[in-house]
Scaffold this motif. Structure first.
Motif, PDB file in Angstrom:
ATOM      1  N   MET A 181     -28.805 -23.123 -55.995  1.00  0.00           N
ATOM      2  CA  MET A 181     -27.858 -22.268 -55.292  1.00  0.00           C
ATOM      3  C   MET A 181     -27.415 -21.074 -56.127  1.00  0.00           C
ATOM      4  O   MET A 181     -27.355 -19.945 -55.623  1.00  0.00           O
TER       5      MET A 181
ATOM      6  N   HIS B 147     -24.719 -15.184 -57.850  1.00  0.00           N
ATOM      7  CA  HIS B 147     -25.856 -15.889 -58.442  1.00  0.00           C
ATOM      8  C   HIS B 147     -26.138 -15.339 -59.838  1.00  0.00           C
ATOM      9  O   HIS B 147     -25.756 -14.216 -60.174  1.00  0.00           O
TER      10      HIS B 147
ATOM     11  N   VAL C 164     -23.724 -14.923 -52.976  1.00  0.00           N
ATOM     12  CA  VAL C 164     -23.933 -16.152 -52.213  1.00  0.00           C
ATOM     13  C   VAL C 164     -22.602 -16.525 -51.547  1.00  0.00           C
ATOM     14  O   VAL C 164     -21.603 -16.780 -52.224  1.00  0.00           O
TER      15      VAL C 164
ATOM     16  N   ASP D  50     -23.997 -23.550 -49.134  1.00  0.00           N
ATOM     17  CA  ASP D  50     -24.430 -22.159 -49.039  1.00  0.00           C
ATOM     18  C   ASP D  50     -24.413 -21.738 -47.563  1.00  0.00           C
ATOM     19  O   ASP D  50     -25.165 -22.277 -46.746  1.00  0.00           O
TER      20      ASP D  50
ATOM     21  N   THR E  54     -24.637 -18.376 -46.692  1.00  0.00           N
ATOM     22  CA  THR E  54     -25.040 -16.974 -46.687  1.00  0.00           C
ATOM     23  C   THR E  54     -25.754 -16.606 -45.393  1.00  0.00           C
ATOM     24  O   THR E  54     -25.479 -15.549 -44.795  1.00  0.00           O
TER      25      THR E  54
END
Length: 427
Positions: free
Chosen positions: A174, A225, A231, A255, A257
């Motif tokens: 991630m 990240h 993210v 996550d 996104t």
């Protein structure tokens, strides 16, 4: 030895035998050949053999094969005088073939006896071993589950520099950091929060800490990240106390996104015209409402302009709707370029456009309207060597105190049609 002393010794021996017989652990006296000529009731019940059977077979005969080698090694070392006693966990084989886990302690007795012998004590730990096995299996299942779910599972202390006690391996996929790196630097989590979200996250942490412990809480924010990418994550957690009273967050970071990108796309589509990319009628009305609500007191009041393309139907009829669509896109881009940072360009539908401008003085509106018309005329599409373009008509309405959106749009529309009629008559 006189009779009184003998009687005392025999009485004490009888008491000792009674204690051994009634002891709540298995006790056996083992000779150096490994036989057990003396056993107590607990040991006989535990393994199911009679006193005679114990006396007639070595302990290796009722020991599990996987544990017997170590048991014999320790026994031989003790008999050889290398050690005085030993302890081990082992499995005994009951007479019915079932297994009993036992905690075995063996001591060798030599002094004052014709022949040495060993005393063994066995405590049944089958239930404990079963629970340990079940716990290990449960921990394995939990670890496999934690390490396979598409989310980061964590335990951390609160605050910008709170220690992270556990974080699952998904973190590396991630955010690009290994769990070891993340847990080694307590400040790393806060450092990777997007600067625009840090205050919100800290405020949210304080809010969660002041709430009810054990209640599920959720926050959405941005992390950076390792490679610099943003993210979006949803952080679901509960606040729990460990046995020492320390507070920790137990949570899952997912996550989101892709979901945020889809959400932004849907929001964009809801507010923009799918063909030209300009804002749509609904969004334009909302921006005009905002302009009315924040109307300045000086002379630079916002204005609404209506733009209608002249003879656009002829373009569709002659060249086809695809060419017409391309021309609408070109006109939209030209209008947006004319407005720039001063306001908003919108497509109302068909061949109608609308503009909201904020810093064009009222006495400069005619000049600005000419710039708008010039932009419309400059929009060109080439089809099979032919340049396709259109003219247009513009009407404007300045926002005044007490105006409504409907009144403004109506005035701008009326002014636009007046300009169109004037062009048609050549006035």
């Amino acid at each position: 030895m006189d009779d009184d002393v003998r009687e005392v010794l025999e009485a004490r021996l009888a008491q000792l035998e009674a204690v051994i017989e009634r002891a709540p652990v298995g006790i056996g006296v083992v000779d150096l050949e490994g036989h057990t000529p003396l056993t107590n009731a607990h040991l006989r019940r535990m393994l199911g053999y009679t006193a005679e059977e114990f006396a007639g077979m070595p302990f290796a005969a009722y020991s599990h094969a996987e544990d017997n080698a170590r048991n014999l090694l320790l026994w031989e070392r003790m008999v050889a005088g290398e050690i005085d006693d030993f302890a081990m966990e082992k499995r005994f084989v009951r007479k019915d073939g079932s297994l009993v886990w036992a905690e075995l302690t063996v001591s060798l007795v030599r002094d004052g006896l014709p022949a040495p012998y060993a005393i063994g004590m066995s405590q049944d730990i089958t239930t404990r071993k079963r629970l340990e096995s079940e716990l290990r299996a449960a921990e394995l299942r939990s670890r496999l589950l934690v390490e396979r779910v598409p989310a980061v599972v964590y335990i951390s202390e609160p605050g910008a520099s709170g220690a992270w006690h556990y974080v699952s391996p998904q973190l590396e996929r991630m955010l690009g950091y290994t769990p070891e790196e993340w847990m080694a630097d307590a400040s790393l989590w806060f450092a990777r929060i997007h600067p625009d979200d840090r205050e919100f996250v800290l405020d949210r942490t304080v809010e969660i800490m002041s709430g009810e412990h054990g209640q599920l809480n959720s926050s959405t924010y941005r992390l950076t990240h390792r490679d610099g990418r943003t993210v979006w994550v949803r952080d679901d957690s509960v606040v729990l106390r460990d046995p020492s009273g320390r507070v920790a967050f137990h949570g899952v970071i997912v996550d989101v996104t892709a979901e945020k990108a889809l959400e932004a796309q849907l929001e964009y589509q809801a507010a923009h015209d799918s063909l030209t990319g300009l804002v749509n009628r609904t969004r334009f009305r909302r921006e005009v409402e905002d302009a009315i609500a924040t109307l300045p007191t000086d002379l630079r009041r916002p204005a609404v302009l209506f733009v209608d393309l002249d003879e656009f139907k002829d373009v569709n009829d002659r060249f086809g709707h695809t060419v017409g669509d391309h021309l609408l896109v070109a006109v939209g881009a030209a209008l947006q370029g004319t407005v720039g940072e001063r306001g908003t360009a919108a497509r109302f539908g068909g061949d109608e456009f609308a503009l909201l401008v904020h810093d064009v003085p009222e006495d400069r509106l005619p000049e600005f309207s000419e710039q708008v018309l010039a932009a419309v005329r400059s929009a060109t599409v080439v089809h099979e060597g032919v340049e396709v373009h259109v003219d247009g008509s513009v009407g404007a309405a300045v926002i005044g105190p007490g105006d409504t959106v409907e009144q403004l749009l109506r005035r701008a529309d009326t002014a636009m049609y007046a300009a169109k009629r004037a062009d048609d008559t050549g006035a």
